[in-house]
Design an enzyme around this catalytic site. Structure first.
Site, PDB file in Angstrom:
ATOM      1  CB  ILE A 183       8.611   9.442   6.058  1.00  0.00           C
ATOM      2  CG1 ILE A 183       9.289  10.806   5.822  1.00  0.00           C
ATOM      3  CG2 ILE A 183       7.275   9.326   5.346  1.00  0.00           C
ATOM      4  CD1 ILE A 183       8.435  12.004   6.019  1.00  0.00           C
ATOM      5  CB  SER A 241       6.614   1.883   3.214  1.00  0.00           C
ATOM      6  OG  SER A 241       6.657   2.745   2.121  1.00  0.00           O
ATOM      7  CD  GLU A 270       8.969  11.797   0.402  1.00  0.00           C
ATOM      8  OE1 GLU A 270       8.154  11.854   1.340  1.00  0.00           O
ATOM      9  OE2 GLU A 270       9.402  10.743  -0.057  1.00  0.00           O
ATOM     10  CG  ASN A 297      10.810   6.617 -11.261  1.00  0.00           C
ATOM     11  OD1 ASN A 297      10.524   7.242 -10.231  1.00  0.00           O
ATOM     12  ND2 ASN A 297      11.979   6.734 -11.861  1.00  0.00           N
ATOM     13  CD  GLU A 298       8.227   1.141 -12.506  1.00  0.00           C
ATOM     14  OE1 GLU A 298       8.346   1.583 -11.340  1.00  0.00           O
ATOM     15  OE2 GLU A 298       9.200   0.836 -13.219  1.00  0.00           O
TER      16      GLU A 298
END
Lengths: 361, 386
Positions: free
Chosen positions: B125, B128, B242, B370-371
Site C-alpha cells: 500500500i 503515506s 482494510e 485512532n484519534e
C-alpha cells in the site's frame, strides 16, 4: 445473522416510544421519585395497551413475541426513566411461563389481565444469588428476610426464592398478607425498593431450581437493556448539548477533546447494546448460557458509570442540576449496574468457567 | 434480530478449519514468518488448495470467477485464517481486491484479479509519505502524464511488504492546482519498474516495513484505477475495508486460548488462582465486546453498505485491545512473559504475547490513527459539528 430489529419489532418500539413521549412527561417521573412510589397510572396504561402481554405465548393470552421484544419495551421505558416494575414483572412472568407448569400459566394470564403484579424477592442480607438461605416450611409457610426487593410495596405478589429439601425454588406470596412487613430503602436509583420480612407468610411453591435460574437470567439480561437505555440517553443528550453549547466562539462539540470523549461513549453503547440483545436472543432460542449473560451484564455494569460520568463532564453545571433530565440516567444506570449481578459478581461467573473452550466466531 | 450464524456458514468454517489443520505445519508457519507474507513453496501450495476449493474468491462476482457468496463468508474466512495465523493474501485480499472490484475497468479486473486470487500478485500500500501521515490529503508524490505513460516522482513510507510485493497501490498527485482532495489518483506501479527503490525500515516488532522511492518511474497511463483525480474516494473505500481486515477477533482470541492452555499445562497452580482467573475473565469480556463490534461492521458491509463509524469503532477497540490483552497476559506470566521465541521451549506460547505487545503500537496509529477514527465517529457517525 441480522442485528437490526425486524419491521414488527421497529413498529412495537416506535409505538411505545411515541406513546411515552406523549403520555409520560419527566415531571411525572420526578413526582414518583419525590413521593417514593411507583407510577401506577403508567403501569395500568401499559397493561391496557397489551404491552405487558407482548413476550408471552399466545396460548396464555400473550402477544406471542419473545424476550428480544421484551427488551425493546424495557429499553423504551428506561429511556423515559419510567418508574414501573417492568423488568421485575416480566422476568417473573418468563420464569412462570417456562417453568411453572399449569399454575404458572394461570399466573401469567393473571399478570396479563391485571389480576396480579408479581415481583421477585431473591437476595438476602448476604447479597448473593448463590447463597439463598430462606427456608420454605413443609406446611406452606415462609419465614424470610429479603433485601433489595424492587417495587415490593407496589406489587400484589412476591415471587420469593427459598429452599426446601436442599432445592432453591420460587414461592408465591400474597403481598397484602399481614405477616409481611415492607420497609422502604432510599437508593441511588430513586425507585421504590425495600427490605421485606415474611413472618410465617403463606407461600405456594410455583417453580423449582430451573424456575429460579430462569428468573435470574431473564432479569439479568433485561436489566442489561435498562443500562443500555441509560447510556444511550446520556450519549444522545451529550451530542445534542455539545453541538449547540458555545464557548470560545464555537460549539464545544467542535473540539476534538470533546468529540473523542463522545466517540468513546458511543463505542461503549454500541458494543454493550449488541451483547445485551444477543443475550436476549439466546434466551429466546434456548441457547443461552449463564456465562454469556454474565458477560453482557458485566460489560454493561462496567460501562454505564463511565459513559454517564463523561456525559456529566461534557454538560458541566447544566447537567448537574436536577432541572436537567440527565441525572435520571446517571443514577438509574448506576443502580442497575448493581442490580441482578454487579460487574464483579458476573465476572466471577465467567472466571469459574474460564477453561471451557470458546467459539470465537 | 438474529444473532446466530447460519448452518452453512458454520459448515464452511468447520471445513476450512479442517483444511487449515492439515496445512498448518511448523514449516509453513516458519516460511510465512521469514518471507514476510511472500509466497514461498509451502504457502503457494496452500494457496493452490484454497483456490481449488474455490474459497479465495468466493465472494467476488461470478463474472470474475467468484461465486457471489454473501460477504459474511469472507468475514468467516478472514476470522478463521487470522485465528490460526495462516496466510490468505491479507491486505491485498481484504483491501486492494475490493477496491479493484468496485473501481477498476474491465481490462484491469481481468489483468489483476486472477493473479490476486491465485496468490501471484501481491500489493503493497502506497499512501503515506514522510510529510503526509494522518493528513494524507497533503501527499506530494507526483504523477505527470507523458503521452501514453505516467511519470512518477516522489517518496512513500510504511510501504510494508514492498520487498515481496509485485505492485504498489500508489496514491499520487495528478492535479497540483485542484483542491487537495480532488487532485489525487490511484495508479498501479510494478515494483520492478526502473526507478523504484525499496529501503528497509525495521520495526521494534521485528517486522520489516519500507520506504519506497520513485525516481522518474514510467508506467502505462492505463494503470490509472478509477477516474482521474478521483483517488480520494477510492482510498477511503479501501481504508474502510482494510479496517475490517485489521480488526479481527481471531488473531486476538488465539492469545487468550494459548494463555489458558499454557497455564493449564505449565502453571496449573496459577490457573487455579482466583485472581488469575478473574484477569482472564476480564480479557474475555473485552474480546467478546470486540467480537460484537466486528460482527456488527461485517453485517453492515454484507448488507451492501458501509458505516464509517462502525469500521472506526471496530478498529479502535481491536487495536487498543491488542495492547491491553498482551500486556495483561505478560503481567500474568511474570518474567516468563518477557521471554521471546528465540528462547525456545521456555517461552510461553512461543513468545507470542511479548511479540504481540511489541507489535501493538502499529494498529493504533496505522490504518488511520485512532484519534482520527474517534473524530470520524463523532462527526460522521453522530453528526457533531466540525
Amino acid at each position: 445473522m441480522n442485528l437490526d430489529p425486524s419491521e414488527t419489532q421497529v413498529l412495537l418500539r416506535d409505538t411505545l416510544r411515541s406513546f411515552l413521549a406523549n403520555e409520560l412527561p419527566f415531571d411525572q417521573v420526578r413526582a414518583c421519585e419525590k413521593e417514593g412510589r411507583a407510577d401506577a397510572e403508567l403501569w395500568g396504561q401499559l397493561r391496557e395497551h397489551g404491552w405487558l402481554a407482548t413476550p408471552f405465548p399466545s396460548s396464555l393470552g400473550g402477544g406471542g413475541a419473545g424476550l428480544v421484544e421484551a427488551g425493546l419495551l424495557v429499553e423504551e421505558l428506561a429511556r423515559r426513566a419510567a418508574v414501573v416494575p417492568i423488568v421485575e414483572a416480566l422476568s417473573c412472568g418468563a420464569a412462570l411461563a417456562r417453568c411453572g407448569g399449569e399454575r404458572g400459566a394461570e399466573l401469567v394470564r393473571g399478570l396479563i389481565e391485571g389480576a396480579i403484579t408479581p415481583v421477585p424477592a431473591v437476595l438476602e442480607s448476604s447479597d448473593r444469588f448463590d447463597a439463598i438461605a430462606a427456608e420454605a416450611a413443609g406446611d406452606g409457610s415462609l419465614r424470610a428476610e429479603k433485601y433489595f426487593v424492587d417495587y415490593a410495596g407496589f406489587a400484589t405478589h412476591h415471587l420469593v426464592a427459598a429452599r426446601r429439601g436442599g432445592e432453591t425454588g420460587l414461592y408465591l406470596v400474597d403481598a397484602s398478607h399481614p405477616a409481611i412487613k415492607v420497609e422502604p430503602h432510599a437508593t441511588i436509583g430513586r425507585t421504590p425498593q425495600a427490605v421485606v420480612r415474611y413472618d410465617a407468610a403463606p407461600a405456594e411453591r410455583v417453580a423449582g431450581e430451573d424456575g429460579y435460574d430462569c428468573l435470574v437470567q431473564v432479569a439479568r439480561a433485561l436489566c442489561t437493556v435498562q443500562i443500555v437505555a441509560s447510556m444511550q440517553v446520556s450519549l444522545d443528550q451529550t451530542v445534542a448539548y455539545t453541538s449547540v453549547r458555545e464557548q470560545f466562539g464555537r460549539p464545544i462539540g467542535t473540539f476534538q477533546a470533546v468529540q473523542h470523549h463522545v466517540a468513546n461513549m458511543a463505542t461503549e453503547v454500541e458494543s454493550v447494546r449488541l451483547l445485551a440483545y444477543e443475550a436476549l436472543d439466546s434466551l429466546d432460542r434456548g441457547s443461552a448460557t449463564a456465562e454469556r449473560i454474565a458477560i453482557a451484564k458485566a460489560a454493561a455494569s462496567r460501562a454505564v458509570p463511565e459513559v454517564t460520568m463523561l456525559g456529566h463532564q461534557l454538560h458541566g453545571g447544566q447537567g448537574y442540576i436536577e432541572e436537567n433530565d440527565l441525572y435520571f440516567f446517571t443514577l438509574r444506570g448506576k443502580d442497575r449496574s448493581l442490580a441482578w449481578g454487579t460487574a464483579d459478581e458476573c465476572l466471577e461467573i465467567v472466571a469459574r468457567e474460564i477453561e471451557k473452550p470458546t467459539d470465537w466466531l | 434480530m438474529d444473532f446466530t450464524w447460519s448452518a452453512e456458514l458454520i459448515e464452511f468454517r468447520d471445513e476450512l478449519t479442517q483444511v487449515i489443520q492439515q496445512w498448518r505445519t511448523p514449516e509453513l508457519l516458519k516460511e510465512y514468518r521469514e518471507n514476510h507474507g511472500a509466497a514461498g513453496p509451502l504457502i503457494s501450495e496452500f494457496q493452490a488448495e484454497l483456490n481449488r476449493r474455490g474459497w479465495s474468491r468466493m465472494c467476488w462476482p461470478e463474472e470474475y470467477g467468484g461465486r457471489a457468496l454473501n460477504p459474511l463468508y469472507q468475514f468467516v474466512y478472514v476470522e478463521t485464517m487470522e485465528y490460526w495465523g495462516m496466510p490468505y493474501g491479507n491486505l491485498t485480499y481484504t483491501s486492494v481486491a475490493p477496491a479493484l472490484l468496485e473501481h477498476a475497468s474491465e481490462e484491469q479486473k481481468k489483468e489483476y484479479l486472477p493473479g490476486i486470487w491465485e496468490g501471484r500478485l501481491r500489493f503493497a500500500i502506497g499512501y503515506s509519505e514522510p510529510n503526509a501521515g494522518s493528513d494524507l490529503a497533503s501527499l506530494r508524490t507526483r504523477a505527470v502524464r507523458d503521452g501514453d505513460d505516467w511519470i512518477i516522482q516522489g517518496q512513500k513510507i510504511w510501504t510494508s511488504g514492498a520487498e515481496v510485493a509485485t505492485h504498489v497501490w500508489l496514491a499520487a498527485r495528478t492535479d497540483p492546482d485542484a483542491p487537495r482532495h480532488q487532485g489525487i489518483s490511484m495508479i498501479i506501479v510494478p515494483v520492478d519498474a526502473p526507478g523504484v527503490t525499496v529501503r528497509p525500515l525495521w520495526t521494534m516488532s521485528g517486522v520489516r516495513t519500507n520506504e519506497t522511492f520513485y525516481d522518474n518511474v514510467r508506467v502505462p497511463y492505463s494503470n490509472l484505477v478509477g477516474p482521474l483525480n478521483g483517488g480520494w474516494t477510492i482510498i477511503m473505500h479501501a481504508l474502510n475495508h482494510e479496517r475490517v481486515g485489521l480488526s479481527t477477533t481471531g488473531n486476538l482470541a488465539v492469545h487468550f486460548d494459548d494463555a489458558v492452555r499454557y497455564l493449564r499445562e505449565h502453571r496449573p497452580e496459577a490457573l487455579a488462582d482466583p485472581h488469575v482467573r478473574r484477569r482472564l475473565a476480564e480479557i474475555k469480556l473485552e474480546l467478546l465486546k470486540h467480537r460484537a463490534l466486528a460482527i456488527r461492521n461485517a453485517v453492515t458491509i454484507a448488507g451492501g453498505g458501509i458505516k464509517p463509524q462502525e469500521a472506526s469503532m471496530t478498529k479502535i477497540h481491536g487495536s487498543e485491545l491488542r495492547y491491553s490483552l498482551s500486556n495483561s497476559l505478560m503481567d500474568l506470566l511474570g518474567r516468563y512473559g518477557g521471554l521471546s521465541r528465540e528462547t525456545g521451549e521456555l517461552a510461553p506460547a512461543e513468545g507470542s504475547f511479548e511479540r504481540t505487545w511489541r507489535a501493538s503500537p502499529i494498529l493504533r496509529f496505522g490504518g488511520g490513527a485512532n484519534e482520527l477514527q474517534r473524530t470520524i465517529i463523532a462527526t460522521r457517525g453522530l453528526g457533531m459539528p466540525r
